[in-house]
Scaffold this motif. Structure first.
Motif, PDB file in Angstrom:
ATOM      1  N   SER A 105       1.013  -1.283   0.015  1.00  0.00           N
ATOM      2  CA  SER A 105       0.124   0.148   0.051  1.00  0.00           C
ATOM      3  C   SER A 105       0.869   1.219   0.021  1.00  0.00           C
ATOM      4  O   SER A 105       2.138   1.371   0.415  1.00  0.00           O
ATOM      5  CB  SER A 105      -0.892   0.008   1.269  1.00  0.00           C
ATOM      6  OG  SER A 105      -0.104   0.141   2.253  1.00  0.00           O
ATOM      7  N   GLU A 106       0.298   2.448  -0.299  1.00  0.00           N
ATOM      8  CA  GLU A 106       1.001   3.489  -0.587  1.00  0.00           C
ATOM      9  C   GLU A 106       1.489   3.916   0.920  1.00  0.00           C
ATOM     10  O   GLU A 106       2.609   4.740   0.985  1.00  0.00           O
ATOM     11  CB  GLU A 106       0.175   4.689  -1.214  1.00  0.00           C
ATOM     12  CG  GLU A 106       0.832   5.891  -1.548  1.00  0.00           C
ATOM     13  CD  GLU A 106       0.092   6.861  -2.344  1.00  0.00           C
ATOM     14  OE1 GLU A 106       0.312   8.101  -2.150  1.00  0.00           O
ATOM     15  OE2 GLU A 106      -0.762   6.465  -3.115  1.00  0.00           O
ATOM     16  N   ARG A 107       0.769   3.787   1.708  1.00  0.00           N
ATOM     17  CA  ARG A 107       1.060   4.122   3.149  1.00  0.00           C
ATOM     18  C   ARG A 107       2.283   3.443   3.554  1.00  0.00           C
ATOM     19  O   ARG A 107       3.125   4.082   4.351  1.00  0.00           O
ATOM     20  CB  ARG A 107      -0.075   3.713   4.153  1.00  0.00           C
ATOM     21  CG  ARG A 107       0.006   4.230   5.718  1.00  0.00           C
ATOM     22  CD  ARG A 107      -1.059   3.710   6.260  1.00  0.00           C
ATOM     23  NE  ARG A 107      -1.082   3.607   7.727  1.00  0.00           N
ATOM     24  CZ  ARG A 107      -1.826   2.925   8.530  1.00  0.00           C
ATOM     25  NH1 ARG A 107      -2.721   2.172   8.181  1.00  0.00           N
ATOM     26  NH2 ARG A 107      -1.490   3.162   9.998  1.00  0.00           N
ATOM     27  N   PHE A 108       2.671   2.237   3.308  1.00  0.00           N
ATOM     28  CA  PHE A 108       3.708   1.399   3.738  1.00  0.00           C
ATOM     29  C   PHE A 108       4.798   1.151   2.812  1.00  0.00           C
ATOM     30  O   PHE A 108       5.614   0.397   2.992  1.00  0.00           O
ATOM     31  CB  PHE A 108       3.205   0.307   4.574  1.00  0.00           C
ATOM     32  CG  PHE A 108       2.429   0.211   5.656  1.00  0.00           C
ATOM     33  CD1 PHE A 108       2.758   0.972   6.879  1.00  0.00           C
ATOM     34  CD2 PHE A 108       1.162  -0.360   5.679  1.00  0.00           C
ATOM     35  CE1 PHE A 108       2.263   1.033   8.054  1.00  0.00           C
ATOM     36  CE2 PHE A 108       0.448  -0.081   6.677  1.00  0.00           C
ATOM     37  CZ  PHE A 108       0.733   0.497   7.908  1.00  0.00           C
ATOM     38  N   GLN A 109       4.455   1.763   1.643  1.00  0.00           N
ATOM     39  CA  GLN A 109       5.629   1.242   0.522  1.00  0.00           C
ATOM     40  C   GLN A 109       7.056   1.428   0.970  1.00  0.00           C
ATOM     41  O   GLN A 109       7.829   0.900   0.332  1.00  0.00           O
ATOM     42  CB  GLN A 109       5.168   2.059  -0.704  1.00  0.00           C
ATOM     43  CG  GLN A 109       5.362   3.650  -0.949  1.00  0.00           C
ATOM     44  CD  GLN A 109       4.970   4.065  -2.223  1.00  0.00           C
ATOM     45  OE1 GLN A 109       4.364   3.286  -2.986  1.00  0.00           O
ATOM     46  NE2 GLN A 109       4.881   5.428  -2.352  1.00  0.00           N
ATOM     47  N   ASP A 110       7.469   2.551   1.813  1.00  0.00           N
ATOM     48  CA  ASP A 110       8.856   2.932   1.760  1.00  0.00           C
ATOM     49  C   ASP A 110       9.179   2.446   3.386  1.00  0.00           C
ATOM     50  O   ASP A 110       9.894   2.810   3.985  1.00  0.00           O
ATOM     51  CB  ASP A 110       9.054   4.299   2.101  1.00  0.00           C
ATOM     52  CG  ASP A 110       8.974   4.670   0.458  1.00  0.00           C
ATOM     53  OD1 ASP A 110       9.361   4.168  -0.491  1.00  0.00           O
ATOM     54  OD2 ASP A 110       8.578   6.025   0.136  1.00  0.00           O
ATOM     55  N   ALA A 111       8.297   1.765   4.265  1.00  0.00           N
ATOM     56  CA  ALA A 111       8.550   1.092   5.599  1.00  0.00           C
ATOM     57  C   ALA A 111       8.963  -0.126   5.434  1.00  0.00           C
ATOM     58  O   ALA A 111       8.779  -1.261   4.648  1.00  0.00           O
ATOM     59  CB  ALA A 111       7.339   1.360   6.350  1.00  0.00           C
ATOM     60  N   ALA A 112       9.814  -0.401   6.532  1.00  0.00           N
ATOM     61  CA  ALA A 112      10.339  -1.658   6.733  1.00  0.00           C
ATOM     62  C   ALA A 112       9.267  -2.628   7.440  1.00  0.00           C
ATOM     63  O   ALA A 112       8.452  -1.998   8.111  1.00  0.00           O
ATOM     64  CB  ALA A 112      11.574  -1.715   7.683  1.00  0.00           C
ATOM     65  N   PRO A 113       9.340  -3.952   7.153  1.00  0.00           N
ATOM     66  CA  PRO A 113       8.205  -4.943   7.741  1.00  0.00           C
ATOM     67  C   PRO A 113       8.218  -4.614   9.518  1.00  0.00           C
ATOM     68  O   PRO A 113       7.194  -4.677   9.789  1.00  0.00           O
ATOM     69  CB  PRO A 113       8.696  -6.253   7.404  1.00  0.00           C
ATOM     70  CG  PRO A 113       9.509  -5.949   6.250  1.00  0.00           C
ATOM     71  CD  PRO A 113      10.124  -4.729   6.268  1.00  0.00           C
ATOM     72  N   ARG A 114       9.153  -4.294  10.066  1.00  0.00           N
ATOM     73  CA  ARG A 114       9.174  -4.020  11.552  1.00  0.00           C
ATOM     74  C   ARG A 114       8.242  -2.705  11.648  1.00  0.00           C
ATOM     75  O   ARG A 114       7.327  -2.879  12.739  1.00  0.00           O
ATOM     76  CB  ARG A 114      10.532  -3.753  12.222  1.00  0.00           C
ATOM     77  CG  ARG A 114      11.214  -4.863  12.407  1.00  0.00           C
ATOM     78  CD  ARG A 114      12.575  -4.682  13.044  1.00  0.00           C
ATOM     79  NE  ARG A 114      13.376  -5.998  13.424  1.00  0.00           N
ATOM     80  CZ  ARG A 114      12.988  -7.028  14.065  1.00  0.00           C
ATOM     81  NH1 ARG A 114      12.063  -6.915  14.892  1.00  0.00           N
ATOM     82  NH2 ARG A 114      13.645  -8.012  14.172  1.00  0.00           N
TER      83      ARG A 114
END
Length: 147
Positions: free
Chosen positions: A61-70
């Motif tokens: 999703s656009e919300r988490f596209q640059d976030a690590a799984p943690r």
């Protein structure tokens, strides 16, 4: 080997092996095969296809596209939603080849080892300093060598 499996009554395996001119130990099953590991059955604790797709939808999703799984896990947990564990998120991304080192890494540098060549006397000088211990504790002598 099929002739040995269909022996008539009264004919021993030893006599049949001797008649066929094959080693006797070929007539018996290999005991090492008995202990081969069998694949472990699935425990049924994996994600269903719908849960797996929901997890991938969250990660893409656009919300988490640059976030690590943690970070995704922590954010969803603070919102009261648990989709999967951090390890499962990494595993699903690794299967799809979407999880890699993100930092720009410089390739290994291969420098040529310098080679000095003297064509006349006094062109190359090398030196070394070595500490030599004495009989007195903490007292050292410095040996200077210049070649």
């Amino acid at each position: 080997m099929s002739a040995l499996q269909s022996l008539p009554k009264g004919v021993s395996k030893v006599a049949a092996c001797r008649a066929l001119a094959i080693p006797r130990h070929w007539c018996y099953p290999d005991p090492r095969r008995r202990y081969q590991r069998k694949p472990e059955p699935a425990l049924g604790r994996g994600l269903s296809p719908a849960e797996d797709q929901a997890l991938l939808d969250h990660l893409h999703s656009e919300r988490f596209q640059d976030a690590a799984p943690r970070q995704v896990y922590a954010t969803l947990l603070s919102e009261g939603e648990v989709v999967a564990s951090v390890a499962t998120m990494y595993r699903r991304l690794r299967v799809r080849k979407e999880c890699r080192e993100r930092r720009n890494q410089r390739p290994a540098q291969h420098h040529v080892k310098p080679q000095l060549e003297a064509t006349a006397p006094n062109q190359i000088v090398t030196w070394d300093i070595t500490k030599l211990p004495t009989l007195t504790r903490g007292l050292y002598l410095n040996l200077y060598v210049i070649l």
